[in-house]
Write an enzyme that holds these catalytic residues in place. Structure first.
Site, PDB file in Angstrom:
ATOM      1  N   VAL A 102     -70.306  31.191 -14.664  1.00  0.00           N
ATOM      2  CA  VAL A 102     -71.242  32.224 -15.110  1.00  0.00           C
ATOM      3  C   VAL A 102     -72.660  31.670 -15.323  1.00  0.00           C
ATOM      4  CG1 VAL A 102     -71.775  33.872 -16.955  1.00  0.00           C
ATOM      5  CG2 VAL A 102     -69.451  33.713 -16.054  1.00  0.00           C
TER       6      VAL A 102
ATOM      7  N   GLU B 156     -69.306  35.715  -7.498  1.00  0.00           N
ATOM      8  CA  GLU B 156     -67.883  35.625  -7.850  1.00  0.00           C
ATOM      9  C   GLU B 156     -67.785  34.598  -8.963  1.00  0.00           C
ATOM     10  OE1 GLU B 156     -65.596  37.463  -6.793  1.00  0.00           O
ATOM     11  OE2 GLU B 156     -66.292  38.254  -4.877  1.00  0.00           O
TER      12      GLU B 156
ATOM     13  N   GLU C 284     -65.639  40.400  -2.068  1.00  0.00           N
ATOM     14  CA  GLU C 284     -65.249  39.606  -0.903  1.00  0.00           C
ATOM     15  C   GLU C 284     -63.928  40.170  -0.405  1.00  0.00           C
ATOM     16  OE1 GLU C 284     -65.775  35.459  -2.548  1.00  0.00           O
ATOM     17  OE2 GLU C 284     -67.433  35.501  -1.132  1.00  0.00           O
TER      18      GLU C 284
HETATM   19  N1  LIG Z   1     -64.849  30.827 -11.798  1.00  0.00           N
HETATM   20  C1  LIG Z   1     -64.841  29.976 -10.822  1.00  0.00           C
HETATM   21  O1  LIG Z   1     -64.453  30.296  -9.704  1.00  0.00           O
HETATM   22  C2  LIG Z   1     -65.308  28.621 -11.105  1.00  0.00           C
HETATM   23  C3  LIG Z   1     -65.623  28.242 -12.371  1.00  0.00           C
HETATM   24  N2  LIG Z   1     -66.030  26.996 -12.627  1.00  0.00           N
HETATM   25  C4  LIG Z   1     -66.319  26.646 -14.022  1.00  0.00           C
HETATM   26  O2  LIG Z   1     -67.558  26.002 -14.052  1.00  0.00           O
HETATM   27  C5  LIG Z   1     -67.452  24.725 -14.687  1.00  0.00           C
HETATM   28  C6  LIG Z   1     -68.396  23.739 -14.067  1.00  0.00           C
HETATM   29  O3  LIG Z   1     -68.016  23.468 -12.722  1.00  0.00           O
HETATM   30  P1  LIG Z   1     -69.131  23.295 -11.622  1.00  0.00           P
HETATM   31  O4  LIG Z   1     -68.531  22.796 -10.374  1.00  0.00           O
HETATM   32  O5  LIG Z   1     -70.254  22.494 -12.219  1.00  0.00           O
HETATM   33  O6  LIG Z   1     -69.544  24.823 -11.402  1.00  0.00           O
HETATM   34  P2  LIG Z   1     -70.920  25.403 -10.984  1.00  0.00           P
HETATM   35  O7  LIG Z   1     -70.874  26.871 -11.134  1.00  0.00           O
HETATM   36  O8  LIG Z   1     -72.006  24.703 -11.683  1.00  0.00           O
HETATM   37  O9  LIG Z   1     -70.998  25.006  -9.437  1.00  0.00           O
HETATM   38  C7  LIG Z   1     -70.631  25.838  -8.375  1.00  0.00           C
HETATM   39  C8  LIG Z   1     -71.559  25.596  -7.195  1.00  0.00           C
HETATM   40  O10 LIG Z   1     -72.909  25.860  -7.552  1.00  0.00           O
HETATM   41  C9  LIG Z   1     -73.739  24.737  -7.276  1.00  0.00           C
HETATM   42  N3  LIG Z   1     -74.793  24.712  -8.272  1.00  0.00           N
HETATM   43  C10 LIG Z   1     -74.777  24.130  -9.497  1.00  0.00           C
HETATM   44  N4  LIG Z   1     -75.932  24.363 -10.147  1.00  0.00           N
HETATM   45  C11 LIG Z   1     -76.699  25.107  -9.328  1.00  0.00           C
HETATM   46  C12 LIG Z   1     -78.002  25.657  -9.442  1.00  0.00           C
HETATM   47  N5  LIG Z   1     -78.743  25.504 -10.531  1.00  0.00           N
HETATM   48  N6  LIG Z   1     -78.491  26.379  -8.394  1.00  0.00           N
HETATM   49  C13 LIG Z   1     -77.749  26.569  -7.296  1.00  0.00           C
HETATM   50  N7  LIG Z   1     -76.515  26.057  -7.128  1.00  0.00           N
HETATM   51  C14 LIG Z   1     -75.988  25.336  -8.127  1.00  0.00           C
HETATM   52  C15 LIG Z   1     -72.780  23.580  -7.338  1.00  0.00           C
HETATM   53  O11 LIG Z   1     -73.280  22.446  -6.663  1.00  0.00           O
HETATM   54  C16 LIG Z   1     -71.551  24.161  -6.691  1.00  0.00           C
HETATM   55  O12 LIG Z   1     -71.659  24.165  -5.294  1.00  0.00           O
HETATM   56  C17 LIG Z   1     -65.988  24.373 -14.547  1.00  0.00           C
HETATM   57  O13 LIG Z   1     -65.596  23.560 -15.587  1.00  0.00           O
HETATM   58  C18 LIG Z   1     -65.315  25.704 -14.588  1.00  0.00           C
HETATM   59  O14 LIG Z   1     -65.040  26.084 -15.898  1.00  0.00           O
HETATM   60  C19 LIG Z   1     -66.174  26.072 -11.624  1.00  0.00           C
HETATM   61  C20 LIG Z   1     -65.873  26.390 -10.337  1.00  0.00           C
HETATM   62  C21 LIG Z   1     -65.380  27.693  -9.975  1.00  0.00           C
END
Ligand SMILES: NC(=O)C1=CN([C@@H]2O[C@H](COP(=O)(O)OP(=O)(O)OC[C@H]3O[C@@H](n4cnc5c(N)ncnc54)[C@H](O)[C@@H]3O)[C@@H](O)[C@H]2O)C=CC1
Ligand SMILES: C[N+](C)(C)CCCC(=O)O
Length: 424
Positions: A164, A184, A398
């Site tokens: 989020v 998503e 999606e």
């Molecule tokens: N609900 C879901 O499907 C997901 C939830 N998470 C949650 O998020 C937490 C952190 O995991 P992360 O992999 O760090 O998730 P994240 O949401 O930070 O990363 C997802 C994607 O966004 C990219 N990203 C990160 N910061 C960005 C920014 N400022 N601008 C554009 N793109 C950016 C990342 O490199 C990655 O490809 C996890 O511990 C989990 O709780 C993580 C992955 C999937």
């Protein structure tokens, strides 16, 4: 039809190479090979499905007075950016690229830096299948690369899967360029088990809702509401099954749970369990580090899957997304009460209900604030059905036909057959 042919060929290559791709996905992510095979299957099905839709994209013809008429054209957006999470690396890339390419767009895809590998294979497969050079591109990197792509003036749309806070940042960046986004995001989905449900099904449903991919699934039903008169029996059965989950080398055939994605994620999950105990929850099983016997796996990020009992709605483990193999069990008495509690969340990605009463099943899902609802099952994902969230779990969809609308824009053409009647 040309786009369709490329997607069908890509789907065929993925199917032909599925064992190799599943193995790579297991190495990429840590999920069991058993599950990775399912992910690859869903992936080629996605490309096949959108290949089927590509040739049927059409506009509408509308008759107007005096022989004039109008028509609509469904046109691509341009260069779409896909930013993916690490939990379903290959599948997420297919869920985004399938409809994007079918609709006539190009895509620049940035996978999570924790899972950089398999999407590169997807790019090679698209080329081999006949996609023109540059139609599907992979850019590796982390947050700054994601920000660069989200702010880039040549980008027409961003589709994001992840947390989020990052989703919110992406929406903010996209707003500067007035760009549409599909988000998503996470969830803390409720799974409601009524006492009239088939207990074995309900227990299996709760397992499917919590322990795929080491519990790192956005739509997991982690708040398991169980009607009080079956609480004990249900809990016993669940705990019995959870204890039997085979943890270990994800490349082995009988493994059902591999390691978590990385050390920080493992520590985050342990911190949630510690907090849950401090707030009065009871660990019924698991929640401990797991050290496999195999010497080469000793440094892996393994843990035993966990079930928490004596949970209350205001506990942190019940309110926040843990993103690990942790199920919270919450007793309830009435339908009215459970609906209010189930909906009392800022998230709204998915929800499930188990009951044999069909009227109740449909009544309950009609009131659930969630984009993806399951009746008497959980976490199945047919590509034909739209998937996406309510509330802070995001918007846009999606899968399913509707996703074409999120990767295209409508042009209206108004045609005058008579004289121009100027008001001047
Ligand atoms: N609900 C879901 O499907 C997901 C939830 N998470 C949650 O998020 C937490 C952190 O995991 P992360 O992999 O760090 O998730 P994240 O949401 O930070 O990363 C997802 C994607 O966004 C990219 N990203 C990160 N910061 C960005 C920014 N400022 N601008 C554009 N793109 C950016 C990342 O490199 C990655 O490809 C996890 O511990 C989990 O709780 C993580 C992955 C999937
Ligand atoms: C395939 N399924 C339904 C288990 C999960 C898909 C959503 C995600 O990317 O977490």
């Amino acid at each position: 039809m040309e786009r369709s042919r490329v997607l069908l060929e890509a789907a065929r290559i993925i199917r032909e190479r599925s064992e190799e791709l599943a193995t790579m996905e297991t190495i990429n992510n840590g999920k069991s090979i058993f599950e990775a095979r399912v992910d690859i299957e869903i992936s080629w099905q996605t490309l096949e499905y959108y290949a089927g839709l590509a040739g049927s994209m059409a506009g509408q013809h509308v008759q107007l007075p005096g022989g004039s008429f109008g028509y609509t054209r469904r046109e691509p957006l341009g260069v779409c950016v896909g930013i993916g999470a690490w939990n379903y690396p290959f599948q997420i890339a297919c869920w985004k690229s399938g409809p994007a390419l079918a609709s006539g767009n190009a895509m620049v895809y940035k996978p999570s830096p924790f899972t950089p590998i398999t999407v590169v294979l997807l790019a090679e497969i698209f080329r081999e299948a006949g996609a023109p050079p540059g139609l599907f591109n992979v850019v590796q990197g982390g947050a700054s690369t994601g920000e660069f792509l989200s702010k880039h003036p040549d980008v027409a749309k961003i589709s994001f899967t992840g947390s989020v806070p990052t989703g919110s940042k992406i929406m903010e960046m996209a707003s500067k360029g007035i760009k549409p986004v599909t988000l998503e995001l996470g969830g803390k989905s409720p799974l409601i088990i009524f006492s009239d449900s088939d207990l074995e099904n309900a227990v299996n449903g709760a397992m499917m809702a919590n322990f795929l991919t080491q519990g790192q699934v956005c739509c997991n039903g982690t708040r398991v509401f169980v009607q009080s008169n079956i609480l004990q029996k249900f809990t016993e059965e669940v705990v019995k099954k959870v204890k039997k989950i085979k943890i270990g080398d994800p490349l082995l055939e009988d493994t059902r749970m591999g390691p978590l994605i990385n050390r920080p994620q493992l520590e985050k999950v342990f911190a949630f369990i510690k907090g849950a105990k401090e707030q009065g929850a009871k660990v019924l099983t698991g929640g401990e580090p797991y050290i496999p016997e195999d010497q080469k796996l000793k440094a892996g990020f393994y843990m035993t899957p966990c079930v928490l009992g004596d949970c209350k709605d205001d506990m942190t483990c019940v309110k926040e997304e843990i993103f690990g193999p942790v199920m919270s069990i919450l007793p309830f008495d009435t339908e009215e009460e459970v609906l209010e509690r189930a909906n009392n969340s800022t998230y709204g990605l998915a929800a499930g209900v188990f009951t044999r009463d069909i009227q109740r099943a449909h009544r309950v899902v009609a009131s659930l604030q969630a984009g993806m609802c399951f009746i008497n099952n959980y976490n199945v994902s047919p590509v034909e059905l739209p998937f996406g969230g309510y509330k802070k779990s995001g918007f846009g969809r999606e899968n399913g036909q509707v996703t074409i609308e999120y990767y295209s824009q409508l042009k209206t053409v108004c045609v005058e057959m008579g004289k121009v009647e100027s008001v001047f």
